[in-house]
Design an enzyme around this catalytic site. Sequence first.
Site, PDB file in Angstrom:
ATOM      1  CE  LYS A   1      -3.806  -2.516   1.952  1.00  0.00           C
ATOM      2  NZ  LYS A   1      -4.358  -3.153   3.152  1.00  0.00           N
TER       3      LYS A   1
ATOM      4  CD  GLN B   1      -3.442  -4.868   6.262  1.00  0.00           C
ATOM      5  OE1 GLN B   1      -3.303  -3.876   5.554  1.00  0.00           O
ATOM      6  NE2 GLN B   1      -4.005  -5.976   5.825  1.00  0.00           N
TER       7      GLN B   1
ATOM      8  CG  ASP C   1     -10.321  -0.722   4.461  1.00  0.00           C
ATOM      9  OD1 ASP C   1     -10.094  -0.998   3.270  1.00  0.00           O
ATOM     10  OD2 ASP C   1      -9.639  -1.146   5.406  1.00  0.00           O
TER      11      ASP C   1
END
Length: 293
Positions: free
Chosen positions: A55, A99, A122
């Site tokens: 990322k 994460q 997200d």
Amino acid sequence: MTARLIDGLAMASQIRAGLAEHALDMKTRQGGIVPGLAVILVGDDPASQVYVRNKNRVCEEVGFRSYSHTLPSSTTEIDLLTLINGLNNNPQVNGILIQLPLPEHLNERTVINAIDPIKDVDGFHPVNVGRQTTGLMSLAPCTPLGCMMILNEDLPDLGGKKALVVGRSNIVGKPMALMLIQSSCTVTVAHSRTQNLREECLAADILVAAIGRPAFIKGDWIKEGAVVIDVGINRITDPETGKHKLCGDVEFDVARERAAAITPVPGGVGPMTIACLMQNTMQATMMQNGWGW
Ligand code: NDP
């Protein structure tokens, strides 16, 4: 029929190139705005470390700022919430990603709920889930978003198509089903309690597999001419070489002889997920600078 292979790597690369151009334009002509993504990793899970590194690398590639916060697995909830609060209030940070999975002592829901919804790249915060469900502008989960981009490119009109989503997780299956409904598909969602999965698969014009079991969907369950999106990422040992390799949830070689188009694993949905994360970071940056919400 041998299916056309859907090249997720190429599509993702195109999306990243477009974002890089947009980011450069923002920086040089729109007041020096540079999108910033903060990624929080708690613990030392090797797979998560790889995802976070990827990322950060893609952020740099498209010209975004990336901020990595790697915390020990002993981190307390209050410390994590304090960090998130700081990032919520930091104008240079436009997107915040935790994460997953988190160590067991941390409550995933509490942590996700602490992210400012306008920075929730997200798309997991209940505000974004609610907005998405009611058709309002929202930040949508990256993996289903990537699957929809693939489908929209492959099938000009999704209206009336029978779509089957196998899996009902909050991060893939459920939002995927919702997006397909919003595209006027007739949607069935299957899960571990579904009866006659084979028949459900055989009726589907579009099949999205998000289970997490290697080659669980047999190739001869695929309807002739269907479009198959394989979200699964499973690490298996190749019986011939003894080496580890990745495979999807669909029995690829047989399915390929029946489908019209299919995503490979790796190289299908995976690269699109990261590209969509970057797109969400750009969208969040734009929303925070007065374009909609
Ligand atoms: P979850 O484990 O959260 O969900 C799996 C789903 O599969 C559940 O809804 C479960 O049903 C269902 N399922 C399990 N067994 C069966 C069965 N025998 N028949 C039908 N359905 C079944 O997984 P995720 O949604 O998080 O991920 C799914 C897969 O996608 C994984 O391989 C993951 O690694 C991959 N993934 C890939 C991404 C990418 O970028 N390509 C991103 C995210 C995930 P039930 O609810 O009844 O338990």
